[in-house]
Design an enzyme around this catalytic site. Structure first.
Site, PDB file in Angstrom:
ATOM      1  N   SER A 114       1.588  -9.749  -0.566  1.00 14.36           N
ATOM      2  CA  SER A 114       1.293  -8.308  -0.549  1.00 14.36           C
ATOM      3  C   SER A 114       1.479  -7.657   0.808  1.00 14.36           C
ATOM      4  O   SER A 114       1.683  -6.446   0.895  1.00 14.36           O
ATOM      5  CB  SER A 114      -0.131  -8.075  -1.051  1.00 14.36           C
ATOM      6  OG  SER A 114      -1.045  -8.842  -0.289  1.00 14.36           O
TER       7      SER A 114
ATOM      8  N   LYS B 106       0.809  -1.224   0.000  1.00 16.00           N
ATOM      9  CA  LYS B 106       0.000   0.000   0.000  1.00 16.00           C
ATOM     10  C   LYS B 106       0.842   1.274   0.000  1.00 16.00           C
ATOM     11  O   LYS B 106       0.415   2.301  -0.535  1.00 16.00           O
ATOM     12  CB  LYS B 106      -0.944   0.002   1.210  1.00 16.00           C
ATOM     13  CG  LYS B 106      -2.014  -1.071   1.163  1.00 16.00           C
ATOM     14  CD  LYS B 106      -3.032  -0.814   0.059  1.00 16.00           C
ATOM     15  CE  LYS B 106      -4.216  -1.780   0.142  1.00 16.00           C
ATOM     16  NZ  LYS B 106      -5.137  -1.596  -1.020  1.00 16.00           N
TER      17      LYS B 106
ATOM     18  N   GLU C 233      -9.593   5.845   3.439  1.00 14.90           N
ATOM     19  CA  GLU C 233     -10.326   4.738   4.036  1.00 14.90           C
ATOM     20  C   GLU C 233      -9.338   3.620   4.297  1.00 14.90           C
ATOM     21  O   GLU C 233      -8.275   3.583   3.679  1.00 14.90           O
ATOM     22  CB  GLU C 233     -11.398   4.232   3.072  1.00 14.90           C
ATOM     23  CG  GLU C 233     -10.920   3.203   2.015  1.00 14.90           C
ATOM     24  CD  GLU C 233      -9.956   3.764   0.980  1.00 14.90           C
ATOM     25  OE1 GLU C 233      -9.871   5.002   0.854  1.00 14.90           O
ATOM     26  OE2 GLU C 233      -9.277   2.965   0.298  1.00 14.90           O
TER      27      GLU C 233
END
Lengths: 268, 416
Positions: free
Chosen positions: B381, B92, B114
């Site tokens: 991830s 991210k 969010e």
């Protein structure tokens, strides 16, 4: 003539302004929605925005979110909604605008739902998350069915976008009094008057103002600048109260009369 | 079809994507697109971004040969793309750093985002802290409970974490609330969308900031194996880590691309988040894609043990390449993901995020069916520190293995 257009012609002749209440279909109940709509008309409402609930109303404040949830819990679906419209239409010629988000209407089939809505007595649509650029197909559907497609303009709308909105919009232009979600607020946006005057000057369509309007004083202030006021949360909030329906009706009638009164003065 | 020409100027990937936003947001989206296009040709921007990715994020992330996983599978040779080793512990941060740099150029003072699993929230809080910007993160109450460590991290980084109590109290509701904030504070605030979702230009921007994953993977595989990988596997919530890995390979037809959705308690139970198995075409949060919804168009309740995959829609670019049969999709249940979680912990000494565990689980099914010269890459991830409580709750003290039932979650109003 489409009932929305007719309403503004009549108001212009009488030198009055439009009062446009928003209520959530199905709250507190189905039959009660019809009664409330008829009461609002009797009190002097000119056009009704009838909220079609969506589970994820991202442009709405707490009151309208709660109302949408309540409507869905009450089992409101497309047929129940259209039954409410038919219920109003058997007794009234009050213009009705379907106020919703894109997804429920999209899923029901936009052309099909528009046709059914027209047959039930609907006069126009306002879909909060369908910007003018994504509206071409539905625009055509509405034109064919003589339905009005209403768009929002915001304080952030640039002059270029405003021109585009005004080219595509029909019925009336709904100007948002300030950036933000629906709900009652104390004041208007900075430079509100100036901006609204510019929008009004650019528009051939009637311009009404909504989002955050909850008092007769605010309604009066808006009427001095444009063609009418939309009041939503201040009414919807009361329909969420847990009280006997007769009391709720009485209260709503009182609130509506006070809010409507400034719009029915003679405006030069 | 040249994948590098999509989306079109209106943000469409074939019939998917678009820009379905309230009018208040439209000028802001146009402004963002304008700035984004501007920085494309701006060497100083890219120099600053590349420097941050190298020295702050820690890129390139390693491509690691998972020797014992490969032995277990007795099939394809399994590699892990170690996005879990990035600063803040997931992919991210690639996007958050990029978007915060753009927000600075736009003169925005305030950052909102969010978060579901909390990884995007932590990454955005981190980037905001690095540049001294005010930061507010919206997170569903249910997710705050199941990803508590990330809530603490965000607060330590100076962000305000706002609990969201509406709807199912998960990712979709956090997005609703972030959008409500954005329409209210549109002038001074940039919304750092965390996945390849939302109205145009977000799916494109997020993809572009994440595509470095696939670009690095190609280079690293060339170094190790002197050729392209054969199979890429990644979990798909919104789909940013998957698109980040896949994008560079879309026009290399020999590379098989596999996205893994959250099968929850099983597709048949209705308690899942597999949009391509139970979803239909719809419009949610500004984009047209597959959506888990009722026949009436109300958004359905979703379930996954992993907060990051617990979302009723999926990135429009994924939907497009699924139609094109370029990306294939599978689903993995909560229990399969938990088992894969434990397998990776014990065989490789790596604690994966529950989201990434879905990709591991599917690779464990796939690899044994493939010839041993096949090169399979799993996008790892994120790391699993945030998930310890969720995992421990499924284990019995004696066995140390996952129980038969994954943690049930009760939520929201709308039933599918």
């Amino acid at each position: 003539m489409n009932r929305i257009d007719a309403a503004f012609v009549r108001l212009r002749e009488k030198k009055q302004k439009a009062f446009i209440p928003y209520i959530a279909a199905g709250v507190p109940g189905f039959k009660e929605t019809v009664d409330i709509a008829l009461d609002l008309e009797a009190a002097g409402a000119d056009i009704l925005e009838l909220g079609y609930p969506f589970s994820d109303p991202m442009a709405d404040g707490a009151v309208n979110q709660l109302a949408a949830n309540r409507a869905l819990q009450n089992g409101l679906n497309d047929e129940a909604y259209l039954d409410i419209v038919r219920g109003i239409r058997t007794k009234s010629q009050l213009p009705i605008v379907v106020f919703s988000y894109l997804n429920p209407i999209f899923k029901l089939g936009m052309a099909d739902f528009a046709r059914r809505a027209k047959e039930a007595g609907v006069d126009g649509f306002l879909l909060v998350d369908m910007p003018v650029e994504e509206s071409a197909e539905f625009q055509e559907t509405c034109r064919t069915l003589d339905l009005r497609l209403i768009f929002l303009a915001a304080p952030t709308t640039t002059p270029v976008r405003l021109q585009r909105l005004l080219r595509e919009a029909s019925g009336f232009l709904y100007y948002i009094s300030r950036t933000g979600i629906t709900g009652e607020r104390a004041g208007f946006e900075e430079n509100f008057e100036e901006k609204l005057r510019a929008v009004k000057a650019a528009s051939k369509l009637p311009v009404v103002v909504g989002f955050g309007i909850s008092t007769p004083e605010q309604v009066r202030a808006v009427c001095a600048l444009c063609d009418g006021a939309v009041v939503g949360s201040a009414l919807v909030r009361r329909t969420l109260d847990d009280k006997p329906f007769a009391d709720l009706r009485e209260e709503l009638r009182g609130v509506a009369r006070a809010l409507i009164s400034p719009t029915k003065e003679i405006w030069p | 079809m040249n994948p590098h020409q999509l989306p079109d100027e209106w943000g469409r990937f074939g019939p998917y994507g678009g820009k379905y936003a309230p009018e208040v947001l439209m000028p802001a989206l146009e402004e963002l697109e304008g700035f984004y296009n501007q920085v494309q040709g701006d060497a100083a921007f890219h120099q600053e971004l590349d420097g941050l990715l190298r020295d702050f994020v820690g890129r390139p992330s390693p491509l690691y040969f998972a020797e014992r996983l490969t032995e277990l599978c007795r099939g394809a040779k399994v590699y892990l793309k170690r996005e879990d080793l990035n600063h803040t512990g997931a992919h991210k941060i690639n996007n958050s750093v990029g978007q915060v740099l753009i927000a600075r150029r736009m003169g925005k003072k305030r950052i909102i985002a969010e978060t579901g699993a909390g990884q995007h929230g932590v990454a955005t809080a981190t980037a905001a802290a690095r540049f001294g910007m005010e930061c507010v993160i919206y997170m569903g109450r249910v997710d705050m409970e199941r990803q508590a460590p990330n809530v603490h991290r965000m607060k330590l980084l100076g962000a305000e974490v706002v609990p969201v109590d509406s709807g199912s109290m998960t990712l979709k509701d956090a997005i609703n609330e972030a959008i409500r904030d954005w329409v209210t504070h549109i002038r001074d605030t940039h919304y750092v969308f965390g996945s390849v979702l939302g109205p145009h230009p977000y799916p494109k921007i997020v993809r572009d900031f994440q595509k470095i994953i696939g670009i690095e993977t190609e280079t690293q595989m060339q170094e190790k194996e002197k050729r392209l990988p054969d199979v890429l596997v990644a979990c798909v919530g919104g789909g940013s880590n998957a698109m980040g890995l896949f994008y560079n390979f879309l026009d290399k037809p020999s590379v098989r691309l596999v996205g893994v959705e959250a099968g929850g308690e099983g597709i048949a139970t209705g308690r899942h988040a597999a949009r391509f198995e139970g979803g239909t075409l719809g419009i949610l949060h500004g984009t047209r894609s597959y959506v888990l919804q009722t026949p009436q168009g109300q958004i359905a309740e979703t379930h996954s043990i992993s907060a990051g995959l617990d979302y009723p829609s999926v990135g429009p670019e994924h939907a497009f390449y699924r139609d094109q049969k370029r990306i294939e999709f599978a689903s993995i249940t909560d229990l399969e993901a938990l088992n894969a979680f434990h397998t990776l912990c014990r065989l490789e000494g790596i604690i994966p995020a529950l989201e990434s565990s879905h990709a591991v689980a599917h690779a464990l099914k796939l690899a044994p069916t493939l010839p041993k010269e096949t090169l399979l890459v799993i996008n790892l991830s994120g790391r699993g520190d945030k998930d310890l409580q969720t995992v421990l709750d499924t284990m019995t003290p004696e066995s140390g293995s996952p129980g038969q039932q994954a943690v049930p979650k009760t939520t929201g109003a709308v039933k599918r």
